[in-house]
Design an enzyme around this catalytic site. Structure first.
Site, PDB file in Angstrom:
ATOM      1  N   LYS A 112      26.108  82.382 125.479  1.00  0.00           N
ATOM      2  CA  LYS A 112      25.087  81.947 126.447  1.00  0.00           C
ATOM      3  C   LYS A 112      25.397  82.501 127.840  1.00  0.00           C
ATOM      4  O   LYS A 112      24.486  82.893 128.577  1.00  0.00           O
ATOM      5  CB  LYS A 112      24.994  80.421 126.477  1.00  0.00           C
ATOM      6  CG  LYS A 112      24.338  79.875 125.204  1.00  0.00           C
ATOM      7  CD  LYS A 112      23.851  78.454 125.339  1.00  0.00           C
ATOM      8  CE  LYS A 112      23.064  78.081 124.081  1.00  0.00           C
ATOM      9  NZ  LYS A 112      22.570  76.729 124.052  1.00  0.00           N
ATOM     10  N   LYS A 193      21.724  83.210 114.277  1.00  0.00           N
ATOM     11  CA  LYS A 193      21.366  81.871 113.808  1.00  0.00           C
ATOM     12  C   LYS A 193      20.010  81.473 114.377  1.00  0.00           C
ATOM     13  O   LYS A 193      19.663  81.883 115.494  1.00  0.00           O
ATOM     14  CB  LYS A 193      22.467  80.878 114.208  1.00  0.00           C
ATOM     15  CG  LYS A 193      22.061  79.863 115.219  1.00  0.00           C
ATOM     16  CD  LYS A 193      23.121  78.917 115.640  1.00  0.00           C
ATOM     17  CE  LYS A 193      22.777  78.440 117.045  1.00  0.00           C
ATOM     18  NZ  LYS A 193      22.418  77.058 117.148  1.00  0.00           N
ATOM     19  N   LYS A 196      16.679  77.361 119.057  1.00  0.00           N
ATOM     20  CA  LYS A 196      15.519  76.915 119.851  1.00  0.00           C
ATOM     21  C   LYS A 196      15.245  77.868 120.996  1.00  0.00           C
ATOM     22  O   LYS A 196      14.112  78.051 121.405  1.00  0.00           O
ATOM     23  CB  LYS A 196      15.801  75.545 120.488  1.00  0.00           C
ATOM     24  CG  LYS A 196      15.902  74.407 119.535  1.00  0.00           C
ATOM     25  CD  LYS A 196      15.984  73.116 120.361  1.00  0.00           C
ATOM     26  CE  LYS A 196      17.088  72.214 119.909  1.00  0.00           C
ATOM     27  NZ  LYS A 196      18.303  72.298 120.699  1.00  0.00           N
TER      28      LYS A 196
HETATM   29  N1  AQP Z   1      20.366  77.539 112.751  1.00  0.00           N
HETATM   30  C1  AQP Z   1      20.891  76.360 112.470  1.00  0.00           C
HETATM   31  N2  AQP Z   1      21.214  76.042 111.200  1.00  0.00           N
HETATM   32  C2  AQP Z   1      21.760  74.828 110.908  1.00  0.00           C
HETATM   33  N3  AQP Z   1      21.996  73.870 111.844  1.00  0.00           N
HETATM   34  C3  AQP Z   1      21.673  74.155 113.123  1.00  0.00           C
HETATM   35  N4  AQP Z   1      21.767  73.440 114.269  1.00  0.00           N
HETATM   36  C4  AQP Z   1      21.303  74.183 115.284  1.00  0.00           C
HETATM   37  N5  AQP Z   1      20.902  75.374 114.850  1.00  0.00           N
HETATM   38  C5  AQP Z   1      21.118  75.395 113.503  1.00  0.00           C
HETATM   39  C6  AQP Z   1      22.275  72.082 114.343  1.00  0.00           C
HETATM   40  O1  AQP Z   1      21.269  71.282 114.955  1.00  0.00           O
HETATM   41  C7  AQP Z   1      21.889  70.242 115.711  1.00  0.00           C
HETATM   42  C8  AQP Z   1      21.280  70.140 117.079  1.00  0.00           C
HETATM   43  O2  AQP Z   1      21.506  71.315 117.799  1.00  0.00           O
HETATM   44  P1  AQP Z   1      21.464  71.278 119.386  1.00  0.00           P
HETATM   45  O3  AQP Z   1      20.206  70.701 119.865  1.00  0.00           O
HETATM   46  O4  AQP Z   1      22.703  70.640 119.897  1.00  0.00           O
HETATM   47  O5  AQP Z   1      21.505  72.744 119.822  1.00  0.00           O
HETATM   48  P2  AQP Z   1      22.187  73.994 119.246  1.00  0.00           P
HETATM   49  O6  AQP Z   1      23.232  73.723 118.243  1.00  0.00           O
HETATM   50  O7  AQP Z   1      22.611  74.847 120.392  1.00  0.00           O
HETATM   51  O8  AQP Z   1      20.921  74.536 118.484  1.00  0.00           O
HETATM   52  P3  AQP Z   1      19.844  75.574 118.906  1.00  0.00           P
HETATM   53  O9  AQP Z   1      18.647  75.296 118.095  1.00  0.00           O
HETATM   54  O10 AQP Z   1      20.425  76.935 118.801  1.00  0.00           O
HETATM   55  O11 AQP Z   1      19.483  75.263 120.409  1.00  0.00           O
HETATM   56  P4  AQP Z   1      19.675  76.129 121.723  1.00  0.00           P
HETATM   57  O12 AQP Z   1      18.968  77.413 121.462  1.00  0.00           O
HETATM   58  O13 AQP Z   1      19.023  75.277 122.763  1.00  0.00           O
HETATM   59  O14 AQP Z   1      21.145  76.321 121.938  1.00  0.00           O
HETATM   60  C9  AQP Z   1      23.401  70.547 115.723  1.00  0.00           C
HETATM   61  O15 AQP Z   1      24.040  69.710 114.789  1.00  0.00           O
HETATM   62  C10 AQP Z   1      23.464  71.971 115.295  1.00  0.00           C
HETATM   63  O16 AQP Z   1      24.675  72.277 114.635  1.00  0.00           O
END
Ligand code: AQP
Length: 326
Positions: A112, A193, A196
């Protein structure tokens, strides 16, 4: 006494099927076996800029998605991180026992930070706040997707370091990953991966996407140059589609093989799309009902915070006592 479980999601962007299959689906499955706290981690979301009005709405949207997925607020506490001040208070105390080198090694921080010209301190401190969220409730199990496993290891290291320095204070938590769906990859790029914050129009299926859009995104998914599924040599794009199907329907590896081996990619995509549409339709209907009841969500979030606050306050009291604070 039941083991406590803590987990959360950031109200940043649209929740997608990776968030659901990696974490939320698991929460619903285990909620009756443990003493669960499911948090909306808004203090984490502001480690990158969020438009305040949108953030306020997103917090309620995430709460409604938890409920629509099947989290029962009578059984589990659903709460917003910033409504319990002890999260930030404990985070500071843990910051003071965390070497900065541990934080700089985190892969999510490196990824990031590389995308930003000026890196906010909050992005570096993010895993310490996450450790505070978990240790505050003396959680024994943390169900997350694979991308959070490194942060969980750090949480364990911070807890152990604190316990060594000041005496037994925190439960050292275990990570719980789903067997299938722990890492759903981007549909446009199966080497990244599903996330969001990714920008591609056909990168993710959001939980609130209408059926047409879901079908379009999955039909455009990147596969490889083979014409049909070979379970023994499938590339990452095909494996990702199969993982999505399997994580939604719960089939065994043998069932997957006998159903999909030799299937043409076009048919594979159609079947995955119909599986996702059929699973998300009832979910979206429940979401619609939940958000149509004024005041319902706020009452649940207030109740959740009131239920967990005494546990959080007791941990802060104990931590302060151990450290010799006033
Ligand atoms: N691609 C994924 N596959 C499986 N699990 C996933 N998680 C996130 N992406 C995947 C799991 O979702 C939960 C919540 O995630 P978060 O809101 O804490 O954010 P993150 O892990 O940083 O997920 P994102 O979607 O990639 O968000 P951004 O882009 O905002 O950083 C966690 O349990 C995570 O493991």
């Amino acid at each position: 006494m039941k083991t406590r479980v803590f987990s959360g999601m950031q109200p940043s962007g649209n929740l997608h099927i990776g968030n659901y299959l990696g974490a939320l689906k698991n929460w619903v499955r285990i909620q009756h076996d443990y003493d669960c706290i499911f948090c909306i981690v808004d203090l984490h979301a502001v480690t990158v800029y969020q438009e305040p009005r949108e953030l306020r709405a997103k917090i309620r949207e995430i709460a409604a998605l938890y409920l629509a997925a099947g989290i029962d607020p009578k059984v589990s506490a659903i709460m917003v991180q910033s409504s319990v001040a002890a999260h930030a208070e404990l985070a500071w105390m843990l910051t003071c026992v965390t070497p900065v080198g541990w934080l700089e090694r985190m892969t999510q921080y490196k990824a990031k930070a590389a995308k930003q010209e000026s890196v906010g301190d909050g992005l570096l401190q993010y895993p310490v706040l996450m450790a505070a969220d978990i240790l505050l409730y003396q959680a024994g199990i943390v169900p997350v997707g694979e991308d959070q496993a490194q942060h969980l290891e750090l949480t364990r290291d911070i807890a152990q370091r604190f316990n060594t320095l000041y005496g037994e204070t925190f439960v050292v938590p275990e990570t719980s990953l789903p067997t299938v769906g722990a890492r759903i990859m981007g549909l446009d790029d199966p080497m990244q991966k599903m996330s969001k914050s990714a920008s591609g129009a056909h990168h993710a299926v959001a939980l609130l996407d209408p059926p047409d859009r879901i079908r379009k995104t999955i039909m455009r998914a990147t596969t490889d140059s083979q014409p049909s599924v070979d379970m023994d040599s499938a590339g990452p794009g095909v494996l990702n589609l199969l993982a999505i199907y399997q994580a939604f329907c719960g089939w065994s590896d043998e069932q997957m093989r006998s159903h999909f081996q030799g299937m043409r990619y076009g048919d594979l995509k159609k079947q995955v799309a119909e599986m996702v549409v059929s699973q998300l339709e009832p979910f979206q209907q429940r979401y619609g009902q939940i958000v149509s009841e004024p005041g319902y969500l706020d009452a649940i979030l207030r109740d959740g915070a009131a239920r967990v606050a005494p546990v959080a306050e007791e941990t802060v009291r104990l931590t302060k006592e151990r450290m010799g604070l006033f």
